[in-house]
Structures are given as structure tokens and as C-alpha cells.
Design a protein around this motif. Structure first.
Motif, PDB file in Angstrom:
ATOM      1  N   ALA A 102      34.872  11.297 -10.013  1.00 21.51           N
ATOM      2  CA  ALA A 102      35.783  11.198 -10.933  1.00 21.51           C
ATOM      3  C   ALA A 102      37.027  11.189 -10.131  1.00 21.51           C
ATOM      4  O   ALA A 102      38.107  10.768  -9.114  1.00 21.51           O
ATOM      5  CB  ALA A 102      35.971  10.960 -12.051  1.00 21.51           C
ATOM      6  N   ALA A 103      37.168  12.666  -9.686  1.00 21.47           N
ATOM      7  CA  ALA A 103      38.282  12.983  -8.527  1.00 21.47           C
ATOM      8  C   ALA A 103      38.092  12.794  -7.069  1.00 21.47           C
ATOM      9  O   ALA A 103      39.669  12.551  -6.730  1.00 21.47           O
ATOM     10  CB  ALA A 103      38.423  14.935  -7.953  1.00 21.47           C
ATOM     11  N   LEU A 104      37.634  12.758  -6.544  1.00 22.01           N
ATOM     12  CA  LEU A 104      37.473  11.806  -5.438  1.00 22.01           C
ATOM     13  C   LEU A 104      37.829  10.983  -5.604  1.00 22.01           C
ATOM     14  O   LEU A 104      38.228   9.866  -4.915  1.00 22.01           O
ATOM     15  CB  LEU A 104      35.667  11.845  -4.861  1.00 22.01           C
ATOM     16  CG  LEU A 104      35.658  10.904  -3.418  1.00 22.01           C
ATOM     17  CD1 LEU A 104      36.699  11.574  -2.413  1.00 22.01           C
ATOM     18  CD2 LEU A 104      34.299  11.355  -3.449  1.00 22.01           C
ATOM     19  N   ALA A 105      37.260   9.935  -6.754  1.00 23.37           N
ATOM     20  CA  ALA A 105      37.350   8.471  -6.612  1.00 23.37           C
ATOM     21  C   ALA A 105      39.022   7.937  -6.982  1.00 23.37           C
ATOM     22  O   ALA A 105      39.832   6.715  -6.159  1.00 23.37           O
ATOM     23  CB  ALA A 105      36.991   7.589  -7.851  1.00 23.37           C
ATOM     24  N   MET A 106      40.025   8.898  -7.825  1.00 21.66           N
ATOM     25  CA  MET A 106      40.935   9.043  -8.546  1.00 21.66           C
ATOM     26  C   MET A 106      41.780   9.560  -6.804  1.00 21.66           C
ATOM     27  O   MET A 106      42.827   8.416  -6.650  1.00 21.66           O
ATOM     28  CB  MET A 106      41.519   9.790  -9.014  1.00 21.66           C
ATOM     29  CG  MET A 106      41.137   9.476 -10.341  1.00 21.66           C
ATOM     30  SD  MET A 106      41.515  10.544 -12.076  1.00 21.66           S
ATOM     31  CE  MET A 106      43.045  10.444 -12.330  1.00 21.66           C
ATOM     32  N   TRP A 107      41.436  10.464  -6.231  1.00 22.11           N
ATOM     33  CA  TRP A 107      42.215  10.740  -4.574  1.00 22.11           C
ATOM     34  C   TRP A 107      42.376   9.062  -3.611  1.00 22.11           C
ATOM     35  O   TRP A 107      42.619   8.892  -3.107  1.00 22.11           O
ATOM     36  CB  TRP A 107      41.519  12.077  -4.124  1.00 22.11           C
ATOM     37  CG  TRP A 107      42.313  13.308  -4.835  1.00 22.11           C
ATOM     38  CD1 TRP A 107      41.084  13.781  -5.625  1.00 22.11           C
ATOM     39  CD2 TRP A 107      42.935  13.558  -5.093  1.00 22.11           C
ATOM     40  NE1 TRP A 107      42.043  15.010  -5.663  1.00 22.11           N
ATOM     41  CE2 TRP A 107      43.580  15.055  -4.624  1.00 22.11           C
ATOM     42  CE3 TRP A 107      44.765  12.833  -3.944  1.00 22.11           C
ATOM     43  CZ2 TRP A 107      44.682  15.296  -5.025  1.00 22.11           C
ATOM     44  CZ3 TRP A 107      45.989  13.736  -3.418  1.00 22.11           C
ATOM     45  CH2 TRP A 107      45.431  15.058  -4.160  1.00 22.11           C
ATOM     46  N   LEU A 108      40.795   8.254  -3.747  1.00 23.59           N
ATOM     47  CA  LEU A 108      40.669   7.193  -2.594  1.00 23.59           C
ATOM     48  C   LEU A 108      41.639   5.888  -3.861  1.00 23.59           C
ATOM     49  O   LEU A 108      42.250   6.032  -2.960  1.00 23.59           O
ATOM     50  CB  LEU A 108      39.483   7.008  -2.277  1.00 23.59           C
ATOM     51  CG  LEU A 108      38.135   7.549  -1.689  1.00 23.59           C
ATOM     52  CD1 LEU A 108      36.652   7.596  -2.813  1.00 23.59           C
ATOM     53  CD2 LEU A 108      38.445   8.072  -0.867  1.00 23.59           C
ATOM     54  N   ALA A 109      41.903   5.894  -4.739  1.00 23.72           N
ATOM     55  CA  ALA A 109      42.638   5.138  -5.219  1.00 23.72           C
ATOM     56  C   ALA A 109      44.205   5.163  -5.224  1.00 23.72           C
ATOM     57  O   ALA A 109      44.552   4.585  -4.884  1.00 23.72           O
ATOM     58  CB  ALA A 109      42.041   4.849  -6.625  1.00 23.72           C
ATOM     59  N   ALA A 110      44.505   6.915  -4.983  1.00 19.20           N
ATOM     60  CA  ALA A 110      45.734   6.639  -5.123  1.00 19.20           C
ATOM     61  C   ALA A 110      46.357   6.615  -3.784  1.00 19.20           C
ATOM     62  O   ALA A 110      47.193   6.162  -3.350  1.00 19.20           O
ATOM     63  CB  ALA A 110      46.404   8.404  -5.062  1.00 19.20           C
TER      64      ALA A 110
END
Length: 127
Positions: free
Chosen positions: A81-89
Motif C-alpha cells: 500500500a505504501a508503494l502504491a500510494m506513492w505511485l498514485a501520488a
């Protein structure tokens, strides 16, 4: 800030942010799938896409939908989730820069179609 206040709210803030971001990503992916022809047409209306074959814009549209859906599911499920949130940002930030550039140059002649088909043109409202 009072000591300990942020610690008490952090889990709630993280959960609500994850839910909101995953909902937005899944909603835009679903809207684009539901009205894919309109979305692909808006991609082909971009100046860079006018110089490429039609299938390139369609393939880029499919790839964008897949990325949005995968990020949304990953954030919702908590898988990386942390990586996905950074990618989404990064995705949202890149889109915001794209919108700002188009609006500033007065080339917002394409429809947004972010959440599905619309006749609304790109403009300051999309910010």
C-alpha cells in the motif's frame, strides 16, 4: 502540536486516506471502462496522439486504466500500500501538471473523461 495527539489520529487518517484514494482510483478506472470509446477519443484528440496510429492511444488508455485499477486494489487491500500510494501520488501529480500546462496554454480543447464520458472541456474546474 500536543505530544501523542498525532499518534492517536494516525491510524484513522491512514485508513481514511487509503479508502478515499482507492475509491477515486477505482471510480476513474470504472468510468473509463464504461465509456472507453469516448475516453480513447479524448486521448486521440491530444496533440501528441495525433501523430501516432490510433491503436497507440487505445493501448495507452488500456494501460492507464490497468494502472489505476491495480493501484486502487493494492491500496484498498493493503498489498504494498505504501508503494502504491506513492505511485498514485505521482500519477495524480503528473495529471495535475498536464492539466495546468494545457489550461495555461489555452489548449484545453479536449474533454476530460476522467470519470466517464462528458462534454466538459479541460479547464480550471478540473483542478
Amino acid at each position: 502540536m500536543m505530544p501523542g495527539l498525532a499518534d492517536g489520529w494516525a491510524p484513522y487518517l491512514e485508513t481514511s486516506t487509503r479508502l478515499l484514494l482507492s475509491f477515486v482510483l477505482l471510480a476513474v478506472a470504472a468510468g473509463k471502462v464504461r465509456t472507453f470509446a469516448s475516453f480513447a477519443q479524448s486521448l486521440r484528440a491530444l496533440p501528441a496522439a495525433r501523430r501516432t496510429p490510433r491503436w497507440v492511444a487505445s493501448a495507452a488508455g488500456v494501460a492507464l486504466i490497468a494502472v489505476e485499477a491495480i493501484l486502487g486494489i493494492s491500496i484498498l487491500a493493503g498489498w504494498r500500500a505504501a508503494l502504491a500510494m506513492w505511485l498514485a501520488a505521482g500519477l495524480v501529480g503528473g495529471f495535475t501538471i498536464f492539466l495546468a500546462h494545457r489550461v495555461a496554454r489555452g489548449t484545453g480543447d479536449a474533454s476530460c473523461n476522467c470519470f466517464g464520458a462528458t462534454d466538459e472541456r479541460l479547464g480550471p474546474v478540473q483542478f
